[in-house]
Design a protein around this motif. Structure first.
Motif, mmCIF file in Angstrom:
data_model
loop_
_atom_site.group_PDB
_atom_site.id
_atom_site.type_symbol
_atom_site.label_atom_id
_atom_site.label_comp_id
_atom_site.label_asym_id
_atom_site.label_seq_id
_atom_site.Cartn_x
_atom_site.Cartn_y
_atom_site.Cartn_z
ATOM 1 N N GLU A 124 0.836 -1.202 0.000
ATOM 2 C CA GLU A 124 0.000 0.000 0.000
ATOM 3 C C GLU A 124 0.867 1.247 0.000
ATOM 4 O O GLU A 124 1.931 1.284 0.626
ATOM 5 C CB GLU A 124 -0.904 -0.008 1.243
ATOM 6 N N GLY A 125 0.371 2.273 -0.663
ATOM 7 C CA GLY A 125 1.118 3.514 -0.740
ATOM 8 C C GLY A 125 0.858 4.456 0.410
ATOM 9 O O GLY A 125 1.772 5.089 0.937
ATOM 10 N N PHE A 126 -0.403 4.576 0.829
ATOM 11 C CA PHE A 126 -0.738 5.487 1.920
ATOM 12 C C PHE A 126 -0.104 5.002 3.222
ATOM 13 O O PHE A 126 -0.292 3.850 3.618
ATOM 14 C CB PHE A 126 -2.251 5.579 2.108
ATOM 15 N N ARG A 127 0.606 5.881 3.898
ATOM 16 C CA ARG A 127 1.207 5.552 5.194
ATOM 17 C C ARG A 127 0.209 5.913 6.301
ATOM 18 O O ARG A 127 0.405 6.833 7.086
ATOM 19 C CB ARG A 127 2.518 6.316 5.384
ATOM 20 N N SER A 128 -0.907 5.201 6.330
ATOM 21 C CA SER A 128 -1.956 5.489 7.317
ATOM 22 C C SER A 128 -1.449 5.195 8.723
ATOM 23 O O SER A 128 -0.600 4.319 8.932
ATOM 24 C CB SER A 128 -3.199 4.653 7.026
ATOM 25 N N CYS A 129 -2.005 5.930 9.696
ATOM 26 C CA CYS A 129 -1.489 5.824 11.067
ATOM 27 C C CYS A 129 -1.951 4.563 11.773
ATOM 28 O O CYS A 129 -1.276 4.046 12.664
ATOM 29 C CB CYS A 129 -1.879 7.063 11.862
ATOM 30 N N GLY A 130 -3.141 4.061 11.419
ATOM 31 C CA GLY A 130 -3.673 2.870 12.067
ATOM 32 C C GLY A 130 -4.380 3.127 13.380
ATOM 33 O O GLY A 130 -4.941 2.205 13.980
ATOM 34 N N PHE A 131 -4.402 4.383 13.843
ATOM 35 C CA PHE A 131 -4.948 4.678 15.170
ATOM 36 C C PHE A 131 -6.110 5.670 15.168
ATOM 37 O O PHE A 131 -6.905 5.683 16.111
ATOM 38 C CB PHE A 131 -3.838 5.228 16.076
ATOM 39 N N CYS A 132 -6.216 6.508 14.128
ATOM 40 C CA CYS A 132 -7.281 7.509 14.128
ATOM 41 C C CYS A 132 -8.640 6.827 13.920
ATOM 42 O O CYS A 132 -8.727 5.636 13.611
ATOM 43 C CB CYS A 132 -7.031 8.561 13.044
ATOM 44 N N GLU A 133 -9.709 7.606 14.077
ATOM 45 C CA GLU A 133 -11.052 7.027 13.979
ATOM 46 C C GLU A 133 -11.312 6.405 12.613
ATOM 47 O O GLU A 133 -11.869 5.319 12.505
ATOM 48 C CB GLU A 133 -12.099 8.112 14.261
ATOM 49 N N ARG A 134 -10.871 7.081 11.553
ATOM 50 C CA ARG A 134 -11.113 6.545 10.218
ATOM 51 C C ARG A 134 -10.339 5.241 9.989
ATOM 52 O O ARG A 134 -10.856 4.301 9.396
ATOM 53 C CB ARG A 134 -10.737 7.581 9.143
ATOM 54 N N CYS A 135 -9.111 5.196 10.450
ATOM 55 C CA CYS A 135 -8.343 3.952 10.341
ATOM 56 C C CYS A 135 -9.009 2.844 11.142
ATOM 57 O O CYS A 135 -9.076 1.694 10.701
ATOM 58 C CB CYS A 135 -6.909 4.162 10.815
ATOM 59 N N ARG A 136 -9.516 3.165 12.320
ATOM 60 C CA ARG A 136 -10.186 2.156 13.154
ATOM 61 C C ARG A 136 -11.432 1.611 12.460
ATOM 62 O O ARG A 136 -11.819 0.471 12.673
ATOM 63 C CB ARG A 136 -10.584 2.768 14.505
ATOM 64 N N TYR A 137 -12.042 2.433 11.604
ATOM 65 C CA TYR A 137 -13.199 1.981 10.836
ATOM 66 C C TYR A 137 -12.782 1.200 9.589
ATOM 67 O O TYR A 137 -13.626 0.730 8.835
ATOM 68 C CB TYR A 137 -14.057 3.180 10.415
ATOM 69 N N GLY A 138 -11.480 1.089 9.361
ATOM 70 C CA GLY A 138 -10.997 0.400 8.175
ATOM 71 C C GLY A 138 -10.883 1.291 6.953
ATOM 72 O O GLY A 138 -10.558 0.821 5.863
#
Length: 338
Positions: free
Chosen positions: A89-103
């Motif tokens: 994956e290209g996006f370096r998502s944080c894995g912790f914010c609300e949107r990441c928690r929603y997948g």
């Protein structure tokens, strides 16, 4: 310690092939030997300085579409990854914010960071990435074709948003890389009709070999207005967002995946509301969409290999980049092969 080569864009319009120390993976990281890296229009935007503010950081090694083999891993990374073919994956998502928690990792609120745009990319011998972003491929996978799994993941996100159902009438607007991958994918959904809209007749006709049932040029488009349950826009041309909405039936669904520039024609809000359209947009791909694309590739549902028309070594980057977006119908996907 031997060095690695990389294409470094120092600032818009200025690049050079550099030799740098071979990266060493830190905790949670993996070092990938790049097999192939695709060049797309967004890479040309980076090179020419036309990327939207905040979506590129110079100097940068571009390259966000890639495949390779895991060569080393850092502390805390499963050693079973060593030697595995992979994409990432290209996006370096944080894995912790609300949107990441929603997948919804492509909507990460921690700030934009992406391989090849703000972080070193794959126009290089090797690439260092967070191991959590890797998607292993089956042994013996065609890594030349797998380099196109990044645009395939964008298509997977569009398919998720569009929810195609068997027997529907579907249109794909644009017959570039995204469009042809979308046709190939949507054909597996057993549509009653799968039309491709593109003013370039040669490209539109090529889509017939990917599963489209008909190709529509400018002369046929108006008669097709209101004729489709689902419209997947992939071109990002100045008029295609608005025209895609006109193709959808009342109550139909439209998914915009093309990257639009400022000044693109707006969507008529009266038509949007009166027709009760469902409109979605896609930017990048979530982890779930990546998983869909890798699974479809492994199962043979998706075969990007026929899209590749040109391959170049790293030291011919300028020649390769010049082909992208040049309008030559003989040019499909262009790869760099370190």
């Amino acid at each position: 310690m031997s060095g690695d080569r990389a294409v470094l864009v120092e600032r818009p319009g200025v690049h050079r092939l550099v030799t740098r120390p071979r990266p060493e993976p830190g905790p949670g990281e993996a070092l990938v030997r790049v097999a192939a890296a695709g060049i797309c229009l967004s890479d040309r935007e980076v090179y020419e300085g036309r990327r939207a503010p905040g979506y590129a950081r110079y100097p940068v090694v571009p390259g966000h579409e890639w495949s390779g083999t895991v060569e080393a891993v850092g502390a805390g990374v499963d050693p079973a990854l060593l030697g595995r073919p992979c994409v990432g994956e290209g996006f370096r998502s944080c894995g912790f914010c609300e949107r990441c928690r929603y997948g919804e990792t492509s909507l990460c609120t921690a700030g934009y960071a992406e391989t090849g745009f703000t972080e070193p990319g794959a126009f290089a011998d090797r690439l260092l990435v967070p191991a959590r972003l890797l998607h292993p491929l089956p042994e013996g996978a065609d890594l030349r074709a797998a380099a196109l799994l990044e645009p395939a993941a964008v298509v997977a996100a569009a398919v998720r948003a569009g929810r195609p159902r068997p027997g529907e009438r579907i249109a794909v607007v644009g017959a570039g890389t995204l469009g042809l991958l979308a046709v190939q994918w949507l054909a597996s959904a057993s549509p009653a009709e799968l039309a491709v809209v593109d003013p370039r007749a040669a490209r539109a006709e090529r889509a017939l070999g990917f599963g489209a049932t008909r190709a529509l040029g400018p002369a046929e488009v108006r008669a097709a207005h209101g004729g489709f349950d689902l419209v997947v826009e992939t071109a990002g041309a100045p008029t295609t967002a608005a025209s895609s909405c006109l193709l959808a039936r009342r109550g139909g669904r439209v998914v915009l995946t093309g990257m639009f520039a400022e000044g693109a024609a707006g969507i008529d809000p009266v038509h949007l509301s009166v027709s009760q359209l469902e409109l979605r947009s896609v930017f990048g791909a979530s982890s779930a969409a990546w998983a869909d694309a890798v699974r479809a590739f492994a199962a043979g549902v998706l075969d990007p290999a026929p899209l590749v028309t040109h391959e170049f070594p790293l030291d011919r980057f300028a020649e390769a980049l010049a082909l992208v977006g040049g309008g030559d119908p003989a040019v499909g996907k262009v790869l760099l092969r370190p």
